[in-house]
Every structure is written in structure tokens, then in C-alpha cells.
Design a protein around this motif. Structure first.
Motif, PDB file in Angstrom:
ATOM      1  N   SER A  86       3.594  10.341  -7.121  1.00 39.71           N
ATOM      2  CA  SER A  86       4.425  10.727  -8.264  1.00 39.71           C
ATOM      3  C   SER A  86       3.565  11.062  -9.481  1.00 39.71           C
ATOM      4  O   SER A  86       3.806  12.066 -10.161  1.00 39.71           O
ATOM      5  N   LEU A  87       2.554  10.237  -9.758  1.00 37.76           N
ATOM      6  CA  LEU A  87       1.658  10.499 -10.889  1.00 37.76           C
ATOM      7  C   LEU A  87       0.884  11.800 -10.689  1.00 37.76           C
ATOM      8  O   LEU A  87       0.717  12.587 -11.622  1.00 37.76           O
ATOM      9  N   LEU A  88       0.431  12.034  -9.469  1.00 39.35           N
ATOM     10  CA  LEU A  88      -0.309  13.253  -9.165  1.00 39.35           C
ATOM     11  C   LEU A  88       0.589  14.482  -9.288  1.00 39.35           C
ATOM     12  O   LEU A  88       0.177  15.505  -9.843  1.00 39.35           O
ATOM     13  N   ALA A  89       1.818  14.388  -8.821  1.00 44.39           N
ATOM     14  CA  ALA A  89       2.765  15.502  -8.945  1.00 44.39           C
ATOM     15  C   ALA A  89       3.042  15.819 -10.414  1.00 44.39           C
ATOM     16  O   ALA A  89       3.122  16.993 -10.797  1.00 44.39           O
ATOM     17  N   GLN A  90       3.181  14.790 -11.250  1.00 47.72           N
ATOM     18  CA  GLN A  90       3.379  15.012 -12.689  1.00 47.72           C
ATOM     19  C   GLN A  90       2.183  15.733 -13.298  1.00 47.72           C
ATOM     20  O   GLN A  90       2.345  16.655 -14.106  1.00 47.72           O
ATOM     21  N   ALA A  91       0.987  15.345 -12.905  1.00 46.36           N
ATOM     22  CA  ALA A  91      -0.220  15.992 -13.428  1.00 46.36           C
ATOM     23  C   ALA A  91      -0.267  17.456 -13.010  1.00 46.36           C
ATOM     24  O   ALA A  91      -0.610  18.328 -13.810  1.00 46.36           O
ATOM     25  N   HIS A 105       3.064   5.881  -2.841  1.00 45.28           N
ATOM     26  CA  HIS A 105       4.219   6.627  -3.345  1.00 45.28           C
ATOM     27  C   HIS A 105       4.139   6.794  -4.868  1.00 45.28           C
ATOM     28  O   HIS A 105       4.374   7.876  -5.398  1.00 45.28           O
ATOM     29  N   MET A 106       3.803   5.730  -5.555  1.00 46.92           N
ATOM     30  CA  MET A 106       3.686   5.781  -7.017  1.00 46.92           C
ATOM     31  C   MET A 106       2.565   6.736  -7.417  1.00 46.92           C
ATOM     32  O   MET A 106       2.712   7.523  -8.355  1.00 46.92           O
ATOM     33  N   VAL A 136       0.851  -1.194   0.000  1.00 48.27           N
ATOM     34  CA  VAL A 136       0.000   0.000   0.000  1.00 48.27           C
ATOM     35  C   VAL A 136       0.880   1.235   0.000  1.00 48.27           C
ATOM     36  O   VAL A 136       0.644   2.185  -0.739  1.00 48.27           O
ATOM     37  N   SER A 137       1.921   1.240   0.800  1.00 50.19           N
ATOM     38  CA  SER A 137       2.833   2.369   0.858  1.00 50.19           C
ATOM     39  C   SER A 137       3.501   2.602  -0.494  1.00 50.19           C
ATOM     40  O   SER A 137       3.638   3.735  -0.942  1.00 50.19           O
TER      41      SER A 137
END
Length: 122
Positions: free
Chosen positions: A47-52, A43-44, A38-39
Motif C-alpha cells: 500500500s505504501l509503495l502504491a501510494q509512492a 500488504h501494508m 509477515v503477510s
């Protein structure tokens, strides 16, 4: 006016909504591997949200120096709901709100997420 790349890249904090976990009994050691996965998924997803967010943040803004903060919910389908937005001026708060509202986030791996993002406009 340029936006700080450190702000965009590193200041997102995301946590999983888990009301059931708050009331749950302490977990058995057998579940520690599940917690690790889950952790890793969290984390993944961060990262996807930060890219968006980076893709939707303008490189220049004409509103002057200042900052803003948005707290938002990413629903299980990926839809965004703003929970709170504030800024050093109403224009900064509005820009942050527009950036977050423009996101088309992927669905979170473990249900809904509550996330927050700080912006520093130079």
C-alpha cells in the motif's frame, strides 16, 4: 492524456526476496502466526509503495496511447534498482522507468522486495 487510475492503484505486485525460505524445511504450525504478521506487513508495504508510485505518476503524458511494465528491487534501505523495463514503445518504457526511478520508497519491513508495476497510458 490521462493515466488509468486503476492501473496506478491496483497493479502493483510485490514479493519478499527470501532465498533462505526457498531452501528451508516446511514450517511448523507454531510459525503460522509469524507468517500472518509477515503477510500483513507485506500488504501494508504494498500500500505504501502504491501510494509512492501514484504520487510520482504524471496525470497527463504526451507520448500517446500505450503501456509499460517495470520490474524493480526495493533494497533494505528503500533504494530503487530497475531490473527490467519494457513498453509498447521506447518512450513508454522510458516514462515508466523514470516514474519508478523517482520513487523514494520507505525501507521494506522484512528486507528487500522485488516489485513490478504495469502502466496503461491513454
Amino acid at each position: 492524456m490521462r493515466l488509468s487510475s486503476l492501473t496506478i492503484a491496483g497493479l502493483i505486485s510485490v514479493s519478499v526476496l527470501a532465498a533462505a525460505d526457498a531452501a528451508a524445511k516446511p514450517r511448523a504450525p507454531v510459525e503460522s502466526a509469524a507468517n500472518a504478521s509477515v503477510s500483513a506487513a507485506d500488504h501494508m508495504y504494498k500500500s505504501l509503495l502504491a501510494q509512492a508510485i501514484r504520487r510520482h505518476t504524471p496525470h497527463r503524458a504526451t507520448i500517446g496511447r500505450g503501456g509499460a511494465f517495470c520490474k524493480f528491487l526495493v533494497g533494505k534501505s528503500g533504494g530503487i534498482t530497475i531490473m527490467a523495463a519494457s513498453g509498447s514503445s521506447p518512450a513508454h518504457a522510458t516514462l515508466a522507468r523514470r516514474i519508478i526511478e523517482s520513487l523514494r520508497a520507505p525501507p521494506p519491513p522484512n528486507g528487500a522486495f522485488v516489485a513490478s508495476q504495469s502502466f496503461h497510458f491513454n
